[in-house]
Scaffold this motif. Sequence first.
Motif, PDB file in Angstrom:
ATOM      1  N   ASP A   9       0.851  -1.183   0.000  1.00  0.00           N
ATOM      2  CA  ASP A   9       0.000   0.000   0.000  1.00  0.00           C
ATOM      3  C   ASP A   9       0.896   1.246   0.000  1.00  0.00           C
ATOM      4  O   ASP A   9       0.651   2.221  -0.699  1.00  0.00           O
ATOM      5  N   LYS A  10       1.960   1.179   0.803  1.00  0.00           N
ATOM      6  CA  LYS A  10       2.959   2.264   0.853  1.00  0.00           C
ATOM      7  C   LYS A  10       4.172   1.735   0.089  1.00  0.00           C
ATOM      8  O   LYS A  10       4.951   0.937   0.606  1.00  0.00           O
ATOM      9  N   PRO A  11       4.322   2.113  -1.187  1.00  0.00           N
ATOM     10  CA  PRO A  11       5.336   1.467  -2.038  1.00  0.00           C
ATOM     11  C   PRO A  11       6.770   1.666  -1.541  1.00  0.00           C
ATOM     12  O   PRO A  11       7.079   2.654  -0.889  1.00  0.00           O
ATOM     13  N   ILE A  55       5.270  -8.134   1.805  1.00  0.00           N
ATOM     14  CA  ILE A  55       4.423  -7.028   2.266  1.00  0.00           C
ATOM     15  C   ILE A  55       5.221  -6.095   3.168  1.00  0.00           C
ATOM     16  O   ILE A  55       6.317  -6.440   3.616  1.00  0.00           O
ATOM     17  N   ARG A  56       4.612  -4.950   3.463  1.00  0.00           N
ATOM     18  CA  ARG A  56       5.150  -4.055   4.509  1.00  0.00           C
ATOM     19  C   ARG A  56       4.121  -4.088   5.654  1.00  0.00           C
ATOM     20  O   ARG A  56       3.974  -5.131   6.276  1.00  0.00           O
ATOM     21  N   SER A  57       3.390  -2.993   5.888  1.00  0.00           N
ATOM     22  CA  SER A  57       2.363  -3.041   6.949  1.00  0.00           C
ATOM     23  C   SER A  57       1.026  -3.557   6.416  1.00  0.00           C
ATOM     24  O   SER A  57       0.011  -3.504   7.122  1.00  0.00           O
ATOM     25  N   ASP A  58       1.028  -4.035   5.192  1.00  0.00           N
ATOM     26  CA  ASP A  58      -0.195  -4.524   4.545  1.00  0.00           C
ATOM     27  C   ASP A  58      -0.791  -5.701   5.327  1.00  0.00           C
ATOM     28  O   ASP A  58      -0.049  -6.548   5.816  1.00  0.00           O
ATOM     29  N   VAL A  75       6.671 -12.896   3.330  1.00  0.00           N
ATOM     30  CA  VAL A  75       7.748 -12.208   4.046  1.00  0.00           C
ATOM     31  C   VAL A  75       7.333 -10.756   4.289  1.00  0.00           C
ATOM     32  O   VAL A  75       7.032 -10.012   3.351  1.00  0.00           O
ATOM     33  N   ARG A  76       7.319 -10.402   5.560  1.00  0.00           N
ATOM     34  CA  ARG A  76       7.050  -9.023   5.971  1.00  0.00           C
ATOM     35  C   ARG A  76       8.405  -8.305   5.871  1.00  0.00           C
ATOM     36  O   ARG A  76       9.331  -8.604   6.650  1.00  0.00           O
ATOM     37  N   ALA A  77       8.550  -7.429   4.881  1.00  0.00           N
ATOM     38  CA  ALA A  77       9.803  -6.690   4.712  1.00  0.00           C
ATOM     39  C   ALA A  77       9.860  -5.622   5.795  1.00  0.00           C
ATOM     40  O   ALA A  77       9.462  -4.486   5.597  1.00  0.00           O
ATOM     41  N   GLY A  78      10.318  -6.021   6.958  1.00  0.00           N
ATOM     42  CA  GLY A  78      10.348  -5.139   8.109  1.00  0.00           C
ATOM     43  C   GLY A  78      10.399  -5.973   9.371  1.00  0.00           C
ATOM     44  O   GLY A  78      10.635  -7.191   9.312  1.00  0.00           O
ATOM     45  N   ALA A  79      10.152  -5.310  10.491  1.00  0.00           N
ATOM     46  CA  ALA A  79      10.325  -5.993  11.782  1.00  0.00           C
ATOM     47  C   ALA A  79       9.015  -6.564  12.328  1.00  0.00           C
ATOM     48  O   ALA A  79       8.900  -7.754  12.597  1.00  0.00           O
ATOM     49  N   GLY A  80       8.012  -5.688  12.499  1.00  0.00           N
ATOM     50  CA  GLY A  80       6.770  -6.091  13.164  1.00  0.00           C
ATOM     51  C   GLY A  80       5.872  -6.881  12.233  1.00  0.00           C
ATOM     52  O   GLY A  80       5.589  -6.449  11.127  1.00  0.00           O
ATOM     53  N   TYR A  81       5.410  -8.048  12.697  1.00  0.00           N
ATOM     54  CA  TYR A  81       4.547  -8.876  11.854  1.00  0.00           C
ATOM     55  C   TYR A  81       3.155  -9.023  12.465  1.00  0.00           C
ATOM     56  O   TYR A  81       2.459 -10.004  12.237  1.00  0.00           O
ATOM     57  N   GLN A 102      16.681  -4.817   9.235  1.00  0.00           N
ATOM     58  CA  GLN A 102      16.985  -4.232   7.917  1.00  0.00           C
ATOM     59  C   GLN A 102      16.546  -2.772   7.787  1.00  0.00           C
ATOM     60  O   GLN A 102      17.102  -2.042   6.981  1.00  0.00           O
ATOM     61  N   ASN A 103      15.518  -2.381   8.543  1.00  0.00           N
ATOM     62  CA  ASN A 103      15.081  -0.978   8.426  1.00  0.00           C
ATOM     63  C   ASN A 103      15.278  -0.210   9.739  1.00  0.00           C
ATOM     64  O   ASN A 103      14.756   0.889   9.909  1.00  0.00           O
ATOM     65  N   SER A 104      16.029  -0.788  10.664  1.00  0.00           N
ATOM     66  CA  SER A 104      16.051  -0.237  12.024  1.00  0.00           C
ATOM     67  C   SER A 104      16.778   1.107  12.129  1.00  0.00           C
ATOM     68  O   SER A 104      16.382   1.954  12.932  1.00  0.00           O
ATOM     69  N   ALA A 224       6.917   2.660  17.556  1.00  0.00           N
ATOM     70  CA  ALA A 224       6.616   1.223  17.603  1.00  0.00           C
ATOM     71  C   ALA A 224       5.222   0.959  17.027  1.00  0.00           C
ATOM     72  O   ALA A 224       5.071   0.877  15.796  1.00  0.00           O
ATOM     73  N   ARG A 225       4.247   0.833  17.895  1.00  0.00           N
ATOM     74  CA  ARG A 225       2.870   0.569  17.449  1.00  0.00           C
ATOM     75  C   ARG A 225       1.907   1.341  18.341  1.00  0.00           C
ATOM     76  O   ARG A 225       2.146   1.460  19.540  1.00  0.00           O
ATOM     77  N   LYS A 226       0.769   1.792  17.766  1.00  0.00           N
ATOM     78  CA  LYS A 226      -0.192   2.537  18.585  1.00  0.00           C
ATOM     79  C   LYS A 226      -0.829   1.638  19.641  1.00  0.00           C
ATOM     80  O   LYS A 226      -1.222   2.092  20.707  1.00  0.00           O
ATOM     81  N   LYS A 270       1.802  10.115   7.858  1.00  0.00           N
ATOM     82  CA  LYS A 270       1.715   8.711   7.477  1.00  0.00           C
ATOM     83  C   LYS A 270       2.938   8.025   8.069  1.00  0.00           C
ATOM     84  O   LYS A 270       4.014   8.634   8.101  1.00  0.00           O
ATOM     85  N   LYS A 271       2.760   6.790   8.545  1.00  0.00           N
ATOM     86  CA  LYS A 271       3.886   6.094   9.186  1.00  0.00           C
ATOM     87  C   LYS A 271       5.101   6.094   8.258  1.00  0.00           C
ATOM     88  O   LYS A 271       5.031   5.571   7.146  1.00  0.00           O
ATOM     89  N   MET A 272       6.193   6.704   8.719  1.00  0.00           N
ATOM     90  CA  MET A 272       7.326   6.896   7.814  1.00  0.00           C
ATOM     91  C   MET A 272       8.667   6.521   8.416  1.00  0.00           C
ATOM     92  O   MET A 272       9.725   6.865   7.868  1.00  0.00           O
ATOM     93  N   GLY A 273       8.648   5.786   9.529  1.00  0.00           N
ATOM     94  CA  GLY A 273       9.906   5.372  10.167  1.00  0.00           C
ATOM     95  C   GLY A 273      10.826   4.659   9.196  1.00  0.00           C
ATOM     96  O   GLY A 273      12.035   4.908   9.148  1.00  0.00           O
ATOM     97  N   ALA A 274      10.255   3.743   8.414  1.00  0.00           N
ATOM     98  CA  ALA A 274      11.086   2.932   7.498  1.00  0.00           C
ATOM     99  C   ALA A 274      11.069   3.478   6.075  1.00  0.00           C
ATOM    100  O   ALA A 274      11.471   2.787   5.141  1.00  0.00           O
ATOM    101  N   GLN A 275      10.602   4.729   5.917  1.00  0.00           N
ATOM    102  CA  GLN A 275      10.488   5.290   4.565  1.00  0.00           C
ATOM    103  C   GLN A 275      11.773   5.978   4.132  1.00  0.00           C
ATOM    104  O   GLN A 275      11.822   7.204   3.973  1.00  0.00           O
TER     105      GLN A 275
HETATM  106  C1  3PG Z   1       8.430  -2.341  10.819  1.00  0.00           C
HETATM  107  O1  3PG Z   1       7.747  -3.041  11.587  1.00  0.00           O
HETATM  108  O2  3PG Z   1       9.376  -2.797  10.178  1.00  0.00           O
HETATM  109  C2  3PG Z   1       8.164  -0.872  10.743  1.00  0.00           C
HETATM  110  O3  3PG Z   1       7.060  -0.534  11.509  1.00  0.00           O
HETATM  111  C3  3PG Z   1       8.062  -0.334   9.321  1.00  0.00           C
HETATM  112  O4  3PG Z   1       6.820  -0.576   8.723  1.00  0.00           O
HETATM  113  P1  3PG Z   1       6.539  -0.175   7.188  1.00  0.00           P
HETATM  114  O5  3PG Z   1       7.300  -1.124   6.345  1.00  0.00           O
HETATM  115  O6  3PG Z   1       5.065  -0.299   7.016  1.00  0.00           O
HETATM  116  O7  3PG Z   1       6.992   1.220   6.984  1.00  0.00           O
END
Ligand code: 3PG
Length: 305
Positions: A9-11, A55-58, A75-81, A102-104, A224-226, A270-275
Amino acid sequence: MTKVLIATDKPFAKVAADKIKGIIEAAGYQAVFLEKYTEHQDFVDAAKDADAIIIRSDKANKAVIDSAEKLKIIVRAGAGYDNVDLEAATAKGVVVMNTPGQNSNAVAELALGMMVYVARNQFNGSSGTELKDKTIGIHGYGHVSKNVARIAKGFGMKAVTYAPSKNPDDIRKDGVEVVDTVEALYSQSNFLSLNIPAYDRNKKSINYALLSKMPANAMLVNTARKEVIDEAGLKQMLSERKDFKYVSDIAPDNAAELKEMGAQVFFTPKKMGAQTSEANINAGIAAANQIIAFIEKGDTSFKVN
Ligand code: 3PG
């Protein structure tokens, strides 16, 4: 042909998407991108004939997993699944992985960047405060936290953490103090970087009782997460303690109400930590390679279910 769906959703940045495509095609697979989709059904439909999904946060929920007859891996390309229905995946024999670390750095840079921005009154020209010589509490000590600690030390901050599942001796090697209780962490933190996952035990754990222990003029920064915030407790804290600030990369459900507190709160649009291109490249390439290693060799490193 093995189809890999990249549903974001967030490319990813274009440079990262191109690299992901190159890796998947070099393995002889087909890469199909679904970006900026507006209806979740579009994801469900695109997943139908996918062998693998990145996926990302999808939301890879039961509808997605059940409709994808050939699906072997997500595979969730990121940390939180927390956006993946692990139960539904496991029930269908679908492997779920993340790409930890990878995105920390990107997330950590945003946390410190938002601290400076809000400590300087959102660059409105008035006199703010500095980070130097302040104590930063780091709640949790995973990949993001390690980067937060590294950057915070560059600012001349004292770093302290509460991370009961980690070895304190390893943490101390990073020059970070370790405390035994979460209350001890919050009561001494001028700035608090929240870096805990949305596990059930953490949900709503950041409540009024804990927040009210923070010193005068404290700032809580949530990348982190809301879900880990008790939003009613946060609202009470903001109402009673006009010196307290809440800054978040994930706007809470009661964001509109909280925004009435004015400069006490700041939320990214918009969530942009890993952007960042770098984070997208790192996490995207790792995700593509993990899929290939799993399909070709049965490698289940980074499996979370
Ligand atoms: C994560 O869990 O890796 C981060 O919250 C980043 O999420 P995002 O890929 O949706 O930006």
